[in-house]
Design an enzyme around this catalytic site. Structure first.
Site, PDB file in Angstrom:
ATOM      1  N   TYR A 193       0.791  -1.261   0.047  1.00 13.27           N
ATOM      2  CA  TYR A 193       0.052  -0.012  -0.047  1.00 13.27           C
ATOM      3  C   TYR A 193       0.974   1.393   0.090  1.00 13.27           C
ATOM      4  CZ  TYR A 193      -3.320   3.433   1.350  1.00 13.27           C
ATOM      5  OH  TYR A 193      -4.145   4.716   1.324  1.00 13.27           O
TER       6      TYR A 193
ATOM      7  N   LYS B  31       1.953  10.047   9.421  1.00  7.31           N
ATOM      8  CA  LYS B  31       1.364   9.651  10.794  1.00  7.31           C
ATOM      9  C   LYS B  31       2.027  10.203  11.725  1.00  7.31           C
ATOM     10  CE  LYS B  31      -0.624   5.283   8.605  1.00  7.31           C
ATOM     11  NZ  LYS B  31      -2.194   5.747   8.318  1.00  7.31           N
TER      12      LYS B  31
ATOM     13  N   ASP C 187       8.657   2.990   2.029  1.00  8.09           N
ATOM     14  CA  ASP C 187       7.396   3.640   2.305  1.00  8.09           C
ATOM     15  C   ASP C 187       7.330   3.503   3.623  1.00  8.09           C
ATOM     16  OD1 ASP C 187       4.914   4.366   3.149  1.00  8.09           O
ATOM     17  OD2 ASP C 187       3.680   3.533   1.293  1.00  8.09           O
TER      18      ASP C 187
END
Length: 434
Positions: free
Chosen positions: A141, A264, A236
């Site tokens: 993702y 985040k 990532d």
């Protein structure tokens, strides 16, 4: 805790949401809970039900909800201004902190979301390398861009390296620019890169893919094959950055990429993300260094805004204290070991997959090491467990337990009790009830 009930007020809000929001929500979790507030390791819905929270806003609330020090930092900044579309001291200090902590980071550029960070990281690799194709891994993702939504969650995976679009509305031409490889299969990646290295701009990978740890040697093999051909390796780390270690997954696993993306945790719950990496690649964001033809144009209205920056700085200050990561890992291990013990005692085939700060249970007997193995796990059992946990005051997403610094022994005990009940009530299982 059990017997979650919905008030008329919450049911009315859910109905209002269905009228004005597609599918009745923001596109995130699918269940009809309207959250009212969060403090520490817990959240409360509009009906007043209390939950141990392992959703954590999909991960950013790593020190817990509304941590007093983060709240104080934000409150101090708010009267001074929200955003300026210009350099500001908190954003500069946060950049210094990140460059100091993250092994690959010599410079960084801010954006607002992980999707943007991944998109720009791939674009930077193309600008630097002068090639167009991106290698990504099936099940990985990397946000919501057209390139990222290739073989994220294909129901019928194609033969490698052909991608499968995960969304309507993606131009067919994008399929020609993405090559798909199997996660944790370094030999397959080596064959792909050796045969097509002249076309490849970069390789992007979650070093910890969703819930799957890298097998021994996989990340090292990726680093070696990309370095051999001068292809930028992108980690990532939107999820793993500052979660697995102060220096992220690249510190935790001991492999340093050329670029990484962060999000985040670095915004402390506010919109903030970043692309970071080697100065010679990051130079493409600087017209004066690379010239007009090689310049990578990037602006963002809220990029590096001071509210998110002070929240991020306060969060990192908390995480830098002695014992912070040890505490998170101890909590996560207690949960993982407890889940495994309950499964074993109940005779239910299943395994706990992940690392202590981030994991979940797969109801399968085979080893879960790549995306296709996850498809063979029993999804119906997982849905039952997730629903039962919610009904007993434990909140998580469809997948993943995010563990925070705020979770404590009381949270662990309630969670294990709820999980034990969920396993005991699995349809078709003979596990003894409580």
């Amino acid at each position: 805790m059990s017997g979650i009930t919905r008030s008329e007020a919450e049911l009315a809000l859910a109905e209002r949401a269905r009228r004005v929001l597609p599918a009745g929500g923001f596109g995130n979790v699918s269940f009809d809970i309207v959250v009212r507030e969060g403090r520490g390791s817990r959240v409360w819905d509009v009906s007043g039900n209390e939950y141990v929270d392992y959703l954590l806003g999909s991960g950013p609330m790593f020190v817990g909800h509304a941590h007093p020090e983060v709240v104080a930092a934000v409150q101090e900044q708010l009267p001074k201004g929200f955003t300026f579309f210009a350099n500001n001291e908190p954003g500069i200090v946060l950049a210094e902190r990140i460059v100091e902590a993250v092994p690959c980071a010599e410079q960084l550029r801010y954006v607002s979301t992980g999707t943007e960070a991944d998109l720009y990281a791939m674009r930077a690799a193309r600008a630097f390398r002068g090639r167009e194709k991106i290698v990504k891994f099936e099940g990985g993702y990397h946000g919501m861009s057209d390139y990222s939504l290739m073989s994220l969650a294909p129901k019928r995976p194609a033969n490698f390296p052909r991608p499968v679009p995960d969304s309507a509305g993606i131009p067919r031409s994008v399929e020609d620019e993405v090559l798909i490889a199997p996660f944790n299969d370094v030999a397959a990646v080596e064959r792909l890169i050796e045969s097509r290295h002249d076309e490849i701009a970069g390789v992007i990978v979650e070093p910890f893919q969703r819930l799957l740890p890298p097998t021994p040697g996989f990340l090292q093999g990726l680093r070696a094959i990309t370095a051999r051909f001068g292809i930028p390796l992108i980690f990532d780390e939107v999820v793993t950055g500052f979660r697995f270690a102060w220096g992220g997954a690249q510190e935790y696993y001991g492999v340093v990429p050329d670029l990484c993306t962060l999000g985040k945790i670095i915004g402390g719950g506010f919109p903030l993300a970043a692309i970071a990496g080697r100065a010679e690649i990051m130079a493409h964001f600087d017209r004066s260094r690379v010239g007009e033809d090689r310049f990578l144009f990037q602006v963002g209205t809220l990029s590096g805004n001071p509210v998110a920056a002070v929240a991020g700085l306060a969060t990192l200050d908390i995480l830098r204290r002695p014992g912070a990561y040890e505490r998170v890992f101890a909590t996560g291990r207690a949960l993982m070991e407890g889940f495994a013990r309950i499964l074993r005692e109940a005779g239910v085939p299943g395994q706990v997959v992940g690392e202590p700060p981030l994991f979940d249970v797969f109801f399968a007997e085979e080893e879960i090491r790549d995306y296709r193995a996850t498809l063979r796990a029993d999804a119906a059992k997982q849905r039952h467990v997730n629903a039962t946990l919610r009904a007993r005051g434990v909140l998580k997403g469809d997948s993943k337990f995010y563990v925070s610094l705020a979770h404590d022994e009381r949270d662990v005990a309630q969670t294990l009790d709820a999980f034990r009940h969920a396993i005991a009530t699995l349809p078709g299982e003979r596990a003894a009830a409580e």
